[in-house]
Scaffold this motif. Structure first.
Motif, mmCIF file in Angstrom:
data_model
loop_
_atom_site.group_PDB
_atom_site.id
_atom_site.type_symbol
_atom_site.label_atom_id
_atom_site.label_comp_id
_atom_site.label_asym_id
_atom_site.label_seq_id
_atom_site.Cartn_x
_atom_site.Cartn_y
_atom_site.Cartn_z
ATOM 1 N N LEU A 129 -34.981 -26.159 87.212
ATOM 2 C CA LEU A 129 -34.467 -27.092 86.213
ATOM 3 C C LEU A 129 -34.683 -28.517 86.696
ATOM 4 O O LEU A 129 -34.608 -28.809 87.882
ATOM 5 C CB LEU A 129 -32.984 -26.839 85.957
ATOM 6 N N SER A 130 -34.913 -29.408 85.760
ATOM 7 C CA SER A 130 -35.171 -30.809 86.121
ATOM 8 C C SER A 130 -33.883 -31.481 86.594
ATOM 9 O O SER A 130 -32.767 -31.023 86.306
ATOM 10 C CB SER A 130 -35.745 -31.564 84.923
ATOM 11 N N SER A 131 -34.036 -32.587 87.296
ATOM 12 C CA SER A 131 -32.864 -33.320 87.775
ATOM 13 C C SER A 131 -32.069 -33.889 86.602
ATOM 14 O O SER A 131 -30.845 -34.004 86.674
ATOM 15 C CB SER A 131 -33.293 -34.430 88.731
ATOM 16 N N LYS A 132 -32.750 -34.225 85.515
ATOM 17 C CA LYS A 132 -32.049 -34.719 84.326
ATOM 18 C C LYS A 132 -31.146 -33.627 83.747
ATOM 19 O O LYS A 132 -30.011 -33.898 83.352
ATOM 20 C CB LYS A 132 -33.070 -35.176 83.282
ATOM 21 N N THR A 133 -31.638 -32.394 83.727
ATOM 22 C CA THR A 133 -30.835 -31.277 83.233
ATOM 23 C C THR A 133 -29.613 -31.074 84.113
ATOM 24 O O THR A 133 -28.494 -30.882 83.618
ATOM 25 C CB THR A 133 -31.681 -29.999 83.185
ATOM 26 N N TRP A 134 -29.805 -31.118 85.438
ATOM 27 C CA TRP A 134 -28.683 -30.970 86.362
ATOM 28 C C TRP A 134 -27.671 -32.098 86.180
ATOM 29 O O TRP A 134 -26.459 -31.878 86.253
ATOM 30 C CB TRP A 134 -29.161 -30.915 87.807
ATOM 31 N N LEU A 135 -28.157 -33.315 85.953
ATOM 32 C CA LEU A 135 -27.268 -34.450 85.738
ATOM 33 C C LEU A 135 -26.384 -34.209 84.514
ATOM 34 O O LEU A 135 -25.158 -34.375 84.565
ATOM 35 C CB LEU A 135 -28.079 -35.741 85.560
#
Length: 101
Positions: free
Chosen positions: A24-30
């Motif tokens: 998962l992208s860092s944006k999704t994790w954020l």
């Protein structure tokens, strides 16, 4: 023992058909993290309101939040707003099309 094996198989199938959590992208994790914080803050505020206020007045406001989400989605996110009759007619049409094919 059989239920844990089935559970492992189900979770493997779910992750096998899509990205793993590490992909998962860092944006999704954020946004997942922010969503968790907002949910926690919401529950803290809800229980605080129950502590200081009358439950018969707090609970309806909590239930109203679902309606407000739908209104905000229509107003600010350009989501299509349909009445429940339109939605049910749409679902009936989908069922008829599936039955015919």
């Amino acid at each position: 023992m059989a239920s844990s094996s089935l559970c492992c198989r189900c979770s493997w199938f779910r992750w096998a058909s899509g990205p793993t959590p590490l992909e998962l992208s860092s944006k999704t994790w954020l946004f997942l993290g922010l969503s968790g914080l907002a949910t926690g803050a919401s529950w803290v505020c809800y229980f605080w309101a129950l502590k200081i206020g009358d439950a018969s007045k707090v609970a309806p406001v909590d239930k109203l939040s679902l309606v407000l989400v739908a209104v905000f989605a229509c107003a600010f996110l350009d989501e299509p707003c349909r009445s429940s009759n339109e939605c049910s007619r749409s679902e009936q049409g989908k069922r008829k099309n599936r039955a015919l094919s």
